[in-house]
Design an enzyme around this catalytic site. Structure first.
Site, PDB file in Angstrom:
ATOM      1  N   ARG A 174     -11.453   8.016  -2.609  1.00  0.00           N
ATOM      2  CA  ARG A 174     -11.875   9.410  -2.368  1.00  0.00           C
ATOM      3  C   ARG A 174     -13.407   9.520  -2.298  1.00  0.00           C
ATOM      4  O   ARG A 174     -13.960  10.114  -1.363  1.00  0.00           O
ATOM      5  CB  ARG A 174     -11.324  10.302  -3.481  1.00  0.00           C
ATOM      6  CG  ARG A 174     -11.254  11.753  -3.091  1.00  0.00           C
ATOM      7  CD  ARG A 174     -10.695  12.585  -4.242  1.00  0.00           C
ATOM      8  NE  ARG A 174      -9.410  12.098  -4.725  1.00  0.00           N
ATOM      9  CZ  ARG A 174      -8.859  12.446  -5.884  1.00  0.00           C
ATOM     10  NH1 ARG A 174      -9.471  13.301  -6.689  1.00  0.00           N
ATOM     11  NH2 ARG A 174      -7.682  11.957  -6.252  1.00  0.00           N
ATOM     12  N   ASP A 191      -0.049   5.109   0.889  1.00  0.00           N
ATOM     13  CA  ASP A 191      -0.237   6.066   1.991  1.00  0.00           C
ATOM     14  C   ASP A 191      -0.204   5.352   3.340  1.00  0.00           C
ATOM     15  O   ASP A 191      -1.028   4.471   3.602  1.00  0.00           O
ATOM     16  CB  ASP A 191      -1.589   6.771   1.833  1.00  0.00           C
ATOM     17  CG  ASP A 191      -1.703   7.562   0.538  1.00  0.00           C
ATOM     18  OD1 ASP A 191      -0.911   8.486   0.342  1.00  0.00           O
ATOM     19  OD2 ASP A 191      -2.599   7.246  -0.281  1.00  0.00           O
ATOM     20  N   ASP A 227      -1.558  -0.531   6.096  1.00  0.00           N
ATOM     21  CA  ASP A 227      -1.720   0.159   7.383  1.00  0.00           C
ATOM     22  C   ASP A 227      -3.196   0.396   7.727  1.00  0.00           C
ATOM     23  O   ASP A 227      -3.494   1.010   8.741  1.00  0.00           O
ATOM     24  CB  ASP A 227      -1.029   1.536   7.351  1.00  0.00           C
ATOM     25  CG  ASP A 227      -1.761   2.498   6.449  1.00  0.00           C
ATOM     26  OD1 ASP A 227      -2.105   2.102   5.318  1.00  0.00           O
ATOM     27  OD2 ASP A 227      -2.035   3.634   6.879  1.00  0.00           O
ATOM     28  N   ASP A 251       0.875  -1.163   0.000  1.00  0.00           N
ATOM     29  CA  ASP A 251       0.000   0.000   0.000  1.00  0.00           C
ATOM     30  C   ASP A 251       0.925   1.230   0.000  1.00  0.00           C
ATOM     31  O   ASP A 251       2.106   1.126   0.369  1.00  0.00           O
ATOM     32  CB  ASP A 251      -0.860  -0.040   1.269  1.00  0.00           C
ATOM     33  CG  ASP A 251      -1.654   1.224   1.449  1.00  0.00           C
ATOM     34  OD1 ASP A 251      -2.321   1.647   0.499  1.00  0.00           O
ATOM     35  OD2 ASP A 251      -1.582   1.805   2.554  1.00  0.00           O
ATOM     36  N   GLY A 265      -7.331   4.008   3.639  1.00  0.00           N
ATOM     37  CA  GLY A 265      -7.343   3.021   2.557  1.00  0.00           C
ATOM     38  C   GLY A 265      -8.572   3.098   1.667  1.00  0.00           C
ATOM     39  O   GLY A 265      -8.655   2.421   0.654  1.00  0.00           O
ATOM     40  N   VAL A 266      -9.523   3.928   2.049  1.00  0.00           N
ATOM     41  CA  VAL A 266     -10.806   4.002   1.344  1.00  0.00           C
ATOM     42  C   VAL A 266     -10.705   5.035   0.213  1.00  0.00           C
ATOM     43  O   VAL A 266     -10.065   6.073   0.369  1.00  0.00           O
ATOM     44  CB  VAL A 266     -11.906   4.383   2.377  1.00  0.00           C
ATOM     45  CG1 VAL A 266     -13.216   4.717   1.696  1.00  0.00           C
ATOM     46  CG2 VAL A 266     -12.081   3.250   3.396  1.00  0.00           C
ATOM     47  N   SER A 279      -5.236   5.285  -3.999  1.00  0.00           N
ATOM     48  CA  SER A 279      -5.084   6.700  -4.375  1.00  0.00           C
ATOM     49  C   SER A 279      -4.949   6.892  -5.884  1.00  0.00           C
ATOM     50  O   SER A 279      -4.215   6.166  -6.549  1.00  0.00           O
ATOM     51  CB  SER A 279      -3.852   7.276  -3.688  1.00  0.00           C
ATOM     52  OG  SER A 279      -3.620   8.587  -4.160  1.00  0.00           O
ATOM     53  N   LYS A 280      -5.650   7.915  -6.371  1.00  0.00           N
ATOM     54  CA  LYS A 280      -5.492   8.303  -7.774  1.00  0.00           C
ATOM     55  C   LYS A 280      -4.251   9.169  -7.950  1.00  0.00           C
ATOM     56  O   LYS A 280      -3.881   9.508  -9.067  1.00  0.00           O
ATOM     57  CB  LYS A 280      -6.740   9.055  -8.249  1.00  0.00           C
ATOM     58  CG  LYS A 280      -7.966   8.162  -8.238  1.00  0.00           C
ATOM     59  CD  LYS A 280      -9.167   8.804  -8.890  1.00  0.00           C
ATOM     60  CE  LYS A 280     -10.245   7.730  -9.060  1.00  0.00           C
ATOM     61  NZ  LYS A 280     -11.467   8.218  -9.666  1.00  0.00           N
TER      62      LYS A 280
HETATM   63  C1  BG6 Z   1      -5.658   5.819   0.262  1.00  0.00           C
HETATM   64  C2  BG6 Z   1      -5.607   6.629   1.530  1.00  0.00           C
HETATM   65  O1  BG6 Z   1      -4.373   5.330  -0.013  1.00  0.00           O
HETATM   66  O2  BG6 Z   1      -6.067   6.619  -0.846  1.00  0.00           O
HETATM   67  C3  BG6 Z   1      -6.916   7.356   1.762  1.00  0.00           C
HETATM   68  O3  BG6 Z   1      -5.375   5.750   2.603  1.00  0.00           O
HETATM   69  C4  BG6 Z   1      -7.271   8.168   0.528  1.00  0.00           C
HETATM   70  O4  BG6 Z   1      -6.778   8.174   2.899  1.00  0.00           O
HETATM   71  C5  BG6 Z   1      -7.334   7.246  -0.679  1.00  0.00           C
HETATM   72  O5  BG6 Z   1      -8.537   8.811   0.698  1.00  0.00           O
HETATM   73  C6  BG6 Z   1      -7.668   7.989  -1.980  1.00  0.00           C
HETATM   74  O6  BG6 Z   1      -6.635   8.871  -2.284  1.00  0.00           O
HETATM   75  P1  BG6 Z   1      -6.676   9.997  -3.400  1.00  0.00           P
HETATM   76  O7  BG6 Z   1      -5.243  10.494  -3.416  1.00  0.00           O
HETATM   77  O8  BG6 Z   1      -7.083   9.363  -4.688  1.00  0.00           O
HETATM   78  O9  BG6 Z   1      -7.669  11.021  -2.957  1.00  0.00           O
HETATM   79 MG    MG Z   2      -2.662   3.125   3.600  1.00  0.00          MG
END
Ligand code: BG6
Ligand code: MG
Length: 211
Positions: free
Chosen positions: A47, A9, A168, A7, A44-45, A114-115
């Site tokens: 956006r 973040d 995490d 993962d 991990g969720v 995450s994007k």
């Molecule tokens: C995850 C993070 O990796 O990515 C979350 O743990 C975050 O906190 C999610 O909301 C989406 O990320 P992003 O950068 O696409 O907004």
């Molecule tokens: Mg994470």
């Protein structure tokens, strides 16, 4: 193990607090209480699902255009807060694990919701370590669905049983386990009991036990 899938973040880089502060600002703008406790549900969720959860917490509904405006505003604030991100923001032990995995011939992947994952990996200058990066742009079903990790294993031509997943977040551990991966929980005591193995940080990882 033939591959490690990380993962991003909160495992490779210390951006979880930046996400937290950006979501807290968003929640407060809606008059919704949002502390570290509520944030645990968002780790991990994706956006979109994160904003849905915040609205559920506050028992609020908003119009679609307001929903989209808040998503953009959260991401703008988040990106602004990480503009100076660099290798110093890698979490303890990350570089050593990536380097020793390479030396052991272990394949490496990123499996992130995450994007912004590729943008962040570029800033951290660690892109070249990874054989595959699956991010929030590449999945239809975000964590806790196992799709992100399954796509990672497939791209590496491996089965889930041959890959160790580092996470995490509760949603990420659930995703890994649902996909049949061994889940290593890192740096978040809330998930210690959910993971197959738990480490306070990656300096505790002993590659000889998993190579
Ligand atoms: C995850 C993070 O990796 O990515 C979350 O743990 C975050 O906190 C999610 O909301 C989406 O990320 P992003 O950068 O696409 O907004
Ligand atoms: Mg994470």
């Amino acid at each position: 193990m033939k591959a490690f899938i990380f993962d991003l973040d909160g495992v490779l880089v210390s951006t979880e607090n930046n996400h937290f502060l950006a979501w807290q600002r968003c929640a407060h703008s809606l008059g919704i209480e949002f502390s570290e406790k509520e944030n645990e549900l968002l780790k991990g969720v994706s956006r979109i699902d994160s904003l849905k959860k915040i609205l559920e917490l506050g028992k609020k509904t908003i119009a679609n255009d307001e929903f989209d405006r808040l998503l953009k505003s959260k991401n703008d604030f988040y990106l602004e807060s990480i503009q100076d991100l660099n290798q110093d923001n890698l979490l303890p032990g990350v570089l050593a694990v990536l380097q020793s995995a390479k030396a052991h011939g272990i394949l490496l992947g990123v499996g992130s919701s995450s994007k912004n994952a590729n943008f962040i990996l570029d800033k951290l200058k660690i892109q070249t370590y990874f054989d595959v990066v699956i991010d929030g742009n590449g999945v239809r079903n975000p964590k806790p669905d196992p799709e992100v990790f399954i796509n990672g294993a497939k791209a590496l031509d491996l089965s889930p049983a041959e890959c160790l997943v580092f996470e995490d977040a509760a949603s990420g551990i659930a995703a890994a386990k649902a996909g049949g991966f061994t889940a290593v929980g890192v740096g978040n005591p809330h998930i210690a009991a959910l993971a197959d193995i738990y480490l306070n940080d990656l300096t505790e990882f002993r590659i000889e036990e998993h190579a």
